[in-house]
Design an enzyme around this catalytic site. Structure first.
Site, PDB file in Angstrom:
ATOM      1  N   GLU A 332       0.845  -1.196   0.000  1.00  0.00           N
ATOM      2  CA  GLU A 332       0.000   0.000   0.000  1.00  0.00           C
ATOM      3  C   GLU A 332       0.885   1.252   0.000  1.00  0.00           C
ATOM      4  OE1 GLU A 332      -3.515   1.960   2.804  1.00  0.00           O
ATOM      5  OE2 GLU A 332      -2.144   0.470   3.635  1.00  0.00           O
ATOM      6  N   HIS A 333       1.801   1.341   0.952  1.00  0.00           N
ATOM      7  CA  HIS A 333       2.751   2.453   1.047  1.00  0.00           C
ATOM      8  C   HIS A 333       4.166   1.908   0.903  1.00  0.00           C
ATOM      9  CE1 HIS A 333      -0.646   3.412   3.898  1.00  0.00           C
ATOM     10  NE2 HIS A 333      -0.680   4.496   3.142  1.00  0.00           N
ATOM     11  N   HIS A 425     -27.576  -9.840 -36.598  1.00  0.00           N
ATOM     12  CA  HIS A 425     -26.535  -8.818 -36.543  1.00  0.00           C
ATOM     13  C   HIS A 425     -26.056  -8.484 -37.953  1.00  0.00           C
ATOM     14  CE1 HIS A 425     -26.335  -9.613 -32.256  1.00  0.00           C
ATOM     15  NE2 HIS A 425     -25.378  -8.704 -32.092  1.00  0.00           N
TER      16      HIS A 425
END
Length: 435
Positions: A332-333, A425
């Site tokens: 995280e850090h 389509h």
């Protein structure tokens, strides 16, 4: 001899990677009790709306209220809280808010379009979310910084309405949290919390309108509720315990490193603080600093358990090896506590935020550096990013096909559609073709 239990590992050991993976492992599965309780609460809120929210608020927060009207705070109370703050707190809050706003202004996505030679125009339209719910912990665990980090990017993005929910157990309101709501322009505030607040935001009640996305941290009940309502509404993430990884070459201060590890460990016993260092002597110095400083910390019991449960001091052969391990951890850090820190930024591929050099302490990122402190945890930085302005915007494709463009693209689409066995389509594209 050190008195503080914390793992001492050597990256050269043959079993190191398996030991590291075991250290990183975190079981995030919901407890059966929590799972059952959250399921019941969400079902009740979805079924009876305000009635259920009021009843759970009376039961869990001890508030003597009879209606949702008593649980909404007027804007005047938010601004009164701001005015009542000591000047030093008010100024600090406003400085932090301005820095966060300036950073997030640079993140705004813009619409764009380009034209092709045949007149076909393609593009992307960027619009803000209509309504966002912000969960803010209340009572003792009150975090005005969470208000800044979540509300400001939402407002910068142009979110139409921001609704904040914050529990006030026993009627305890935090003036800093309310002041932060005033500064950031939160539109409505309700003093509710827990899974019932998440349910109210996700499903809507007679008083609280349904939001499009829910952001903000909370306890295990809040996290499980957010996980369950995802799909009905968007969520920021289901975050795990806080993490810091420090890479050191021994050039810094051992006390600084020890305190940076404490700063994560004091969150809770499951928080993780890891040091990777090329200098065995500096690791000894950090361990000694931990012993020396820990008794001075008010939250020393939590810190000690966190370091013992999930912390580590790891000796590495080189900074290259440290970066390889860091990318495996995807923290995280990440602090690059190095003499030449900038030279190593490009070696890091996976981290929520990189703090460069001895002065870039992670605590500044939590409050006032500017970038968001809501970051990916539990190795999810391998595939996800910090919360930002872009999380409150969505993209819509614009497809404007000219008649000439339809002649070429229609043939291409027809061939591919027939290849997929989707004749309608193909026929739909073919009907635009000139004979």
């Amino acid at each position: 001899m050190s008195q503080t239990p914390i793992r001492r590992l050597d990256a050269r050991a043959p079993e190191f990677m398996s030991t590291l993976d075991a250290l990183l492992a975190f079981a995030s599965e919901a407890d059966e009790r929590i799972d059952a309780a959250v399921s019941e609460i969400l079902r009740a809120v979805r079924s009876t709306g305000d009635v259920a929210v009021v009843e759970y608020t009376r039961r869990f927060d001890g508030l003597d209220v009879a209606s949702m009207a008593q649980l909404e705070l007027p804007q005047a109370e938010l601004h009164s809280a701001l005015d009542s703050l000591p000047l030093v707190q008010r100024e600090a809050l406003m400085v932090a808010a301005e820095r966060v706003r300036a950073y997030h202004e640079r993140q705004k996505l813009e619409s764009w379009e380009f034209a092709e030679a045949d007149g076909t125009r393609l593009g992307q339209k960027v619009t803000a979310l209509d309504r966002v719910g912000l969960y803010v912990p209340g009572g003792r665990a009150s975090y005005p910084s969470s208000v800044l980090m979540n509300a400001i990017p939402a407002k910068v993005a142009g979110v139409g309405e921001l609704i904040m929910v914050v529990p006030t157990p026993g009627g305890e309101k935090n003036a800093l949290v309310l002041a932060a709501a005033a500064i950031t322009g939160v539109d409505r505030v309700f003093t509710i919390g827990g899974a019932q607040a998440v349910g109210a935001l996700a499903y809507g009640t007679q008083t609280i309108p349904q939001v499009d996305k829910i952001v903000g941290p909370g306890n295990a009940y809040v996290a499980e509720a957010k996980r369950r309502v995802f799909g009905t509404v968007g969520i920021d993430m289901v975050a795990g315990p806080s993490e810091v990884l420090i890479i050191s070459d021994g050039s810094g201060h051992a006390e600084w490193v020890a305190m940076d590890m404490f700063a994560q460990a004091e969150h809770d016993e499951l928080a993780q603080s890891i040091l990777l260092c090329t200098d065995a002597g500096f690791i000894d110095a950090v361990h000694a600093a931990i012993d020396r400083l820990l008794p001075t910390m008010p939250r020393r019991e939590t810190i000690a358990k966190s370091l013992a449960n999930r912390g580590a001091l790891i000796h590495v052969d080189s900074l290259e090896q440290a970066c390889t391990i860091a990318n495996r951890i995807a923290p995280e850090h990440l602090e690059l506590a190095l003499e030449d820190a900038e030279a190593w930024i490009d070696h890091i591929r996976h981290a929520g935020a990189i703090f460069v050099g001895h002065w870039a302490v992670e605590a500044l990122g939590d409050y006032c550096a500017g970038p968001n402190h809501v970051l990916p945890t539990m190795r999810s930085a391998r595939f996800s990013s910090p919360l930002g302005t872009y999380d409150f915007q969505k993209r819509t494709s614009i497809i404007n096909i000219s008649q000439a463009g339809a002649q070429h693209l229609g043939k291409v689409a027809s061939i591919l559609a027939h290849g997929e066995g989707l004749q309608a389509h193909a026929r739909s594209a073919e009907m635009r073709l000139k004979d």
